[in-house]
Design an enzyme around this catalytic site. Sequence first.
Site: not given
Length: 457
Positions: A35, A63
């Site tokens: 992340d 993403h």
Amino acid sequence: MWSRSPGSVHAQARGRMASDLPGGATVVLGAQWGDEGKGKLVDLLAQRADVVARCQGGSNAGHTIVVNGTKYALHLLPSGILNPKVLVVIGNGVVVHLPTLFAEIDQLEKQGVPNVSARVCVSDRAHILFDYHQIADGLLETERAGTAGGSIGTTRRGIGPCYADKAYRRNLRIADLREFRGIEFEAHIQSAVEDLRKRFGSAAEQALKHYDVRAEVARYYEYARRLEPMIGDSFTLLYDMLANGQHSILVEGANAAMLDIDFGTYPYVTSSNCTIGGCLTGLGIPLAYIRQVIGVVKAYTTRVGAGPFPTELLDARGIQLQQLGQEYGTTTQRPRRCGWLDTFLLRYTCRLNGFTALCFTKLDVLSCFHEIQIGVQYWYRGKKLQGMPASLRELAECEVEYEQMPGWHEQSLSEIRDFADLPRNAQAYVKRIEELVGVPVRFIGVGPGRDAIIYRD
């Protein structure tokens, strides 16, 4: 065989951000627990790439890219797909859930991204992730939850069970779709379902009560027809381009170093190698063709799910980071645990991957603090550690030595595009990170948008 002529693919550079992407392979990897914002950097660098390739993982990756106010959520497709002239490759190391792939393609085309399916190559050596893998993942997590160790916190997307079947040498690959035999698929799926019933008993019966094997086989017949134009020998495609010496391949790693199955915080990891080694085996790229390796680092630290987190903030500051940073998983929407930047951990992942540069993301989020701390050293029972502990019990007991730095409270960074224009304390923070880890910070994210980034020569 899937093929494209790459000679005219180069797009005009977006400012300086991608102006020096070299020929050969550039690799972008997560340097923490995932992340970190890899997708945004890949999207930027893709403006000068011929091909963007995924090398491992599956739809457990998430993403998010924001372009002109539009949010694109990607899971299986590489982030470079937003560049209409880039070809994207899903490599042999990826486990592919076809319904997810097709839904992602359809959503991007609905959002106006041109010619998505025509620009996708799926390796014929990639393994198929079936719905029963996802069911198995859920059953395993539920079973673990009742044990002393507790659940791992997987995404329940079936990644681990699919990789396990790959290792057991009992799975089907994308190549098997090219000569689709319904009988073979039905026998394979039926055998897997029976194994689940034997392994999990009544829990499996409940989970499988709506699972229709014949309907699944019929779906795969349609999937095979739709996927056929996208199937190809990705190894030969990439090797020919690299050997030519004129083309740029951008490799997008999924997950991150601390989730690597060998070097991460095992067992609270993913089921693939998401460090530099996974790029070599997951695409077949020879080491000699890798020109640079960029590590993506969030300006603080986050992780999703269970497992040790030495610099975690369990107070109002952690909640503040979570809220201001919008720290919720792209794939699961689970809240992320938040803490100070851990440079002891970061030195470990820099050494592990051989990073030549770093991309520092979400620096703007730290604008909420008067003072900022940096984790610089681990101590275990009074002993200064030299390397990352393999034992999770030892890691959980480690004490972190911190350095404190002044913040740049309430000074907005979102419109800044030159490092010299950052508040003095923000500049000092970035420079101190460089000193602590020994790798230059070349990119700095100051907001969620595609252009909210500072490039440093």
